[in-house]
Design a protein around this motif. Structure first.
Motif, mmCIF file in Angstrom:
data_model
loop_
_atom_site.group_PDB
_atom_site.id
_atom_site.type_symbol
_atom_site.label_atom_id
_atom_site.label_comp_id
_atom_site.label_asym_id
_atom_site.label_seq_id
_atom_site.Cartn_x
_atom_site.Cartn_y
_atom_site.Cartn_z
ATOM 1 N N LEU A 74 0.922 -1.378 0.435
ATOM 2 C CA LEU A 74 0.668 -0.055 -0.247
ATOM 3 C C LEU A 74 0.996 1.170 0.197
ATOM 4 O O LEU A 74 0.470 2.340 -0.607
ATOM 5 C CB LEU A 74 -1.117 -0.235 0.862
ATOM 6 N N GLU A 75 1.635 1.315 0.743
ATOM 7 C CA GLU A 75 2.967 2.377 0.419
ATOM 8 C C GLU A 75 3.968 2.305 -0.558
ATOM 9 O O GLU A 75 4.100 3.327 -1.386
ATOM 10 C CB GLU A 75 3.859 2.311 1.922
ATOM 11 N N VAL A 92 3.026 1.771 -4.789
ATOM 12 C CA VAL A 92 2.132 0.565 -5.682
ATOM 13 C C VAL A 92 3.256 -0.205 -6.932
ATOM 14 O O VAL A 92 2.495 -0.731 -7.351
ATOM 15 C CB VAL A 92 1.264 1.939 -6.299
ATOM 16 N N LYS A 125 -7.662 1.017 2.427
ATOM 17 C CA LYS A 125 -6.855 1.115 3.083
ATOM 18 C C LYS A 125 -6.716 0.846 1.073
ATOM 19 O O LYS A 125 -5.517 1.931 0.880
ATOM 20 C CB LYS A 125 -6.071 0.956 3.525
ATOM 21 N N VAL A 148 -6.120 2.980 -3.301
ATOM 22 C CA VAL A 148 -4.458 2.793 -3.737
ATOM 23 C C VAL A 148 -4.249 1.373 -5.061
ATOM 24 O O VAL A 148 -3.875 2.498 -6.346
ATOM 25 C CB VAL A 148 -3.508 1.992 -2.585
ATOM 26 N N TYR A 149 -4.996 1.296 -4.956
ATOM 27 C CA TYR A 149 -4.701 -0.175 -6.283
ATOM 28 C C TYR A 149 -5.765 0.638 -7.033
ATOM 29 O O TYR A 149 -5.532 0.299 -8.729
ATOM 30 C CB TYR A 149 -5.830 -1.988 -5.377
ATOM 31 N N LYS A 195 -5.812 2.948 -8.404
ATOM 32 C CA LYS A 195 -4.928 4.074 -9.100
ATOM 33 C C LYS A 195 -3.862 3.020 -10.318
ATOM 34 O O LYS A 195 -3.437 3.872 -11.011
ATOM 35 C CB LYS A 195 -3.891 4.809 -8.534
#
Length: 264
Positions: A46-47, A49, A167, A171-172, A174
């Protein structure tokens, strides 16, 4: 909190992870991280990608070896579902066998990809804190948060899982062209399926369906539905909320319960 000390306590979460892991054969299930072997924390993905891009590249190579093609939506759909299965299965296994719910924080969950197929074939639950019922042997310890009954515990599981998915999804999103509705539908599928799988591997699908009905007793937004499990003439089944996009592979078609072809 002295996490190491509480994890090693006789009634600690690590003990529950070991017991629950011994009762299943789906994956390696452990409470620590080996020094090697390709394990990665969910928080690391998650930090960064780029880790998802590496994962999809590995999957694309695997698909091309078997099918000759690796459509973008298919790799996106597989990785989406596989990632979500990590918090879902960890929660389902500990809930069903130990009546405990870990916090499911991304930094407290890790997984390893298999060598034969790039899917999670090992899961590590690394935190010490958990939610439990009043009669839990560890209820009096500093790592435990006691809730009133099984319905409250189911609500906690749902909330902790949604917090993790919330969370992951932005992120995913994007990295793919999959919409938020598709991603939350996949999150719903992962949790419903995980609770069902645990019952199935214990030889009691009805118990898994009952657990799913308790956790997903209604549509709890942003999840997209209540439990979709139902008993048919051929046994337990469920209509998927999301599509895995396997039908885009050569000579493949939609799954029997695919939302593209199965009406609500």
């Amino acid at each position: 909190m002295d996490t190491a000390r509480h994890r090693s306590a006789p009634n600690g979460l690590a003990t529950s992870v070991a017991r629950a892991g011994a009762r299943q054969r789906r994956t390696e299930f452990r409470a620590d991280l080996p020094g090697s072997g390709g394990w990665q924390r969910c928080s690391e993905l998650l930090e960064d990608v780029a880790r998802f891009e590496v994962w999809r590249k590995l999957l694309g190579e695997w698909l091309r070896e078997r099918f000759g093609e690796a459509p973008d939506r298919t790799t996106a759909g597989y990785v989406m579902s596989w990632y979500l299965s990590v918090p879902a299965y960890a929660a389902a296994l500990l809930m069903s066998h130990e009546r405990r719910v870990p916090l499911l924080r991304p930094g407290e969950l890790a997984f390893r990809l298999g060598n034969d197929r790039p899917h999670p074939d090992g899961i590590a639950v690394l935190g010490a804190e958990f939610y439990c019922l009043p009669d839990d042997p560890g209820a009096g310890g500093p790592a435990a948060t006691v809730v009133a009954d099984e319905h409250a515990l189911a609500a906690v599981l749902r909330a902790r899982y949604i917090a993790h998915a919330a969370k992951f999804i932005p992120v995913y999103a994007k990295t793919t062209r999959l919409g938020r509705r598709t991603l939350w539908a996949a999150a719903t599928d992962a949790l419903d399926n995980a609770l069902w799988w645990v019952g199935r591997q214990d030889g009691d699908e009805a118990a898994g369906a009952a657990e799913a009905a308790r956790v997903l007793d209604a549509r709890h937004a942003p999840l997209t539905s209540a439990s979709a499990l139902r008993l048919s003439a051929d046994g337990w089944t469920r209509r998927r909320e999301s599509c895995c996009f396997s039908y885009l592979l050569p000579d493949e078609s939609e799954c029997a319960e695919c939302p593209r072809i199965c009406p609500r």
